[in-house]
Design a protein around this motif. Structure first.
Motif, PDB file in Angstrom:
ATOM      1  N   PHE A 105      43.709  48.498  59.598  1.00  0.00           N
ATOM      2  CA  PHE A 105      43.179  48.639  58.246  1.00  0.00           C
ATOM      3  C   PHE A 105      44.288  49.131  57.312  1.00  0.00           C
ATOM      4  CE2 PHE A 105      39.378  48.703  60.806  1.00  0.00           C
ATOM      5  CZ  PHE A 105      38.419  48.065  60.023  1.00  0.00           C
ATOM      6  N   THR A 106      44.547  48.372  56.255  1.00  0.00           N
ATOM      7  CA  THR A 106      45.566  48.764  55.282  1.00  0.00           C
ATOM      8  C   THR A 106      45.004  48.584  53.872  1.00  0.00           C
ATOM      9  OG1 THR A 106      46.510  46.520  55.300  1.00  0.00           O
ATOM     10  CG2 THR A 106      47.484  48.136  56.800  1.00  0.00           C
ATOM     11  N   ALA A 107      45.724  49.159  52.908  1.00  0.00           N
ATOM     12  CA  ALA A 107      45.320  49.067  51.500  1.00  0.00           C
ATOM     13  C   ALA A 107      46.417  48.373  50.708  1.00  0.00           C
ATOM     14  CB  ALA A 107      45.062  50.452  50.932  1.00  0.00           C
ATOM     15  N   GLN A 108      45.999  47.589  49.734  1.00  0.00           N
ATOM     16  CA  GLN A 108      46.937  46.902  48.856  1.00  0.00           C
ATOM     17  C   GLN A 108      46.547  47.208  47.417  1.00  0.00           C
ATOM     18  OE1 GLN A 108      47.050  42.392  48.526  1.00  0.00           O
ATOM     19  NE2 GLN A 108      48.980  42.753  49.614  1.00  0.00           N
ATOM     20  N   GLY A 109      47.391  47.934  46.704  1.00  0.00           N
ATOM     21  CA  GLY A 109      47.078  48.324  45.345  1.00  0.00           C
ATOM     22  C   GLY A 109      47.173  49.818  45.161  1.00  0.00           C
ATOM     23  N   GLU A 110      46.907  50.276  43.959  1.00  0.00           N
ATOM     24  CA  GLU A 110      46.974  51.694  43.623  1.00  0.00           C
ATOM     25  C   GLU A 110      45.748  52.436  44.161  1.00  0.00           C
ATOM     26  OE1 GLU A 110      49.544  53.373  42.077  1.00  0.00           O
ATOM     27  OE2 GLU A 110      50.536  51.479  42.524  1.00  0.00           O
ATOM     28  N   PRO A 111      45.861  53.772  44.369  1.00  0.00           N
ATOM     29  CA  PRO A 111      44.726  54.539  44.918  1.00  0.00           C
ATOM     30  C   PRO A 111      43.447  54.429  44.087  1.00  0.00           C
ATOM     31  CG  PRO A 111      46.734  55.820  45.090  1.00  0.00           C
ATOM     32  CD  PRO A 111      47.091  54.599  44.292  1.00  0.00           C
TER      33      PRO A 111
END
Length: 458
Positions: free
Chosen positions: A256-262
């Motif tokens: 699981f990863t995130a792409q973009g600002e918090p």
């Protein structure tokens, strides 16, 4: 069943009391300094409270005494016991147990337990996970070390098959020095992060890693361990052995990863977009907390897209960058941060949200935890406060020199020995557009209200 809880006004034991009362048990309890808000909350539930730990409480004759970890075998300077009630319980041979053990046997048994462990972010991530399950119709039970705004209470039984619990690594009781979370037997375990803390009971980081591995040992093979892959300490924990499915988050190669600002980001599962979170929370730490909650919810059947959408409606936890008021253009916040890393991530998150033209940050903090009082992390304080334009430290009762520890910050740091002096330092320094962040794991002497009152009077 009648249970009498020693140390009932602590956050965890108060939650146990609320759950026991909701389950239909008769609950009474005692503590030193029975005062609001916890005393009001407990009495509203019909729980009778006794001030102090007098042995005369033996007359209550409960079915079991539930002992909080505030209780010890300590003696006063005159040689008398600090907790006479505990001595009387031991002498009588009456039945006693710890809060985590009672909870495991009477609330958690037979349910799918989702436990959230970590040095930082336990309360927020537990609240996120409970909210995701609630928003998707699971009606979970939960016990959180804070008050999620979306629920308004720190604990409830719930009617669903899941129970979400904040899994604390602090020890259980004077007669059980294992971490609390060893009692919970989760099927889903989140390992959010791991740093050295609790210098009063752990000698070093390796000792805490050992307790985390004890938690991993209790997860069944059909269970799931969710691990922050950015943490070398957690890699060492899993290297000791893991017998369950592992899902990772955080690193570029994680599941699981995130792409973009918090403040707004896509959620990726092995590189494929599976949802999006748009919310008011700030900071990379909350982005990581969200990924952990989404991975845990997936284990009980909630699709990542559903979980991400639910988090878009999540309203955080009280005392997590909670705006307490504004006066003269100065905004005053309350935050629970007390470990240097938590202080840094809190301030970094606010700085990132404000941007370069968003006003100054004034950090007002007290080193109140046992670890900080011992001075084990004083050298990290200047690093933790790098994003603050000015820093104000309440140093009353410390056994080390806060002025010396903060000397690398030069004129940006001030130290006061009383709350009154601290307010007197902050108010003249504050100006319109500033953000004053008060950080403590205690009540901080009501400094938030004092600052707002003083700001309005100037």
């Amino acid at each position: 069943m009648h249970i009498h809880i020693l140390g009932i006004c602590g956050t965890f034991m108060g939650g146990v009391a609320a759950l026991a009362r909701e389950a239909g048990h008769r609950v009474t309890g005692c503590d030193a300094g029975v005062y609001p808000p916890m005393s009001d909350q407990l009495r509203a539930l019909g729980i009778d409270l006794v001030e102090g730990y007098g042995a005369d409480q033996m007359a209550l004759r409960p079915d079991v005494w539930v002992v909080g970890n505030v209780v010890s075998r300590a003696r006063l300077p005159d040689g008398s016991p600090r907790y006479p009630l505990m001595e009387a319980i031991l002498e009588s041979g009456a039945r006693y147990t710890s809060g985590p053990q009672w909870l495991a046997e009477h609330v958690l048994h037979g349910r799918h337990v989702l436990a959230v462990a970590g040095t930082h972010g336990k309360t927020t991530t537990t609240s996120m996970l409970a909210w995701v399950l609630e928003a998707t119709g699971q009606q979970p039970g939960f016990l959180v070390g804070g008050v999620p705004v979306d629920f308004g209470v720190s604990a409830r039984l719930g009617t669903g098959g899941q129970f979400v619990i904040e899994a604390d690594e602090y020890d259980t009781a004077f007669f059980d020095k294992r971490s609390k979370f060893v009692h919970y037997r989760p099927r889903t375990a989140v390992l959010n992060n791991l740093e050295f803390d609790h210098a009063d009971i752990f000698d070093d980081l390796a000792a805490i890693e050992r307790q985390f591995h004890h938690l991993v040992r209790t997860v069944p093979s059909s269970g799931r361990v969710i691990v922050n892959e950015l943490e070398e300490s957690l890699a060492r924990v899993l290297h000791e052995g893991c017998w369950s499915e592992v899902r990772s988050f955080g690193a570029a190669v994680s599941d699981f990863t995130a792409q973009g600002e918090p403040g707004g980001f896509d959620v990726l599962l092995r590189g494929e977009r599976v949802g999006r979170v748009d919310w008011d929370l700030s900071g990379t730490h909350n982005q990581l907390n969200a990924l952990a909650a989404i991975a845990a919810a997936e284990h009980v059947g909630v699709a990542p897209a559903q979980a991400a959408a639910a988090l878009g409606r999540f309203r955080n936890v009280k005392r997590r960058m909670e705006l307490r008021g504004e006066s003269g253009g100065v905004r005053v916040y309350d935050d629970f941060a007390h470990h240097p890393t938590a202080i840094r991530t809190t301030l970094d998150g606010l700085r990132r949200k404000l941007g370069p033209a968003g006003g100054r940050i004034l950090a007002v903090f007290e080193p109140r935890s046992n670890t900080m009082k011992l001075g084990a992390m004083k050298a990290q304080l200047p690093w933790s406060l790098e994003q603050a334009d000015l820093a104000f430290c309440h140093a009353g009762g410390l056994g080390w020199d806060a002025r010396d520890a903060l000397a690398p910050m030069g004129v940006r740091a001030s130290v006061a020995d009383s709350i009154e002096d601290l307010v007197a330092q902050v108010v003249p320094a504050a100006r319109a557009g500033d953000h004053v962040v008060c950080m403590s794991n205690g009540g901080f002497g009501g400094i938030h209200a004092r600052l707002l009152q003083a700001l309005s009077a100037r």
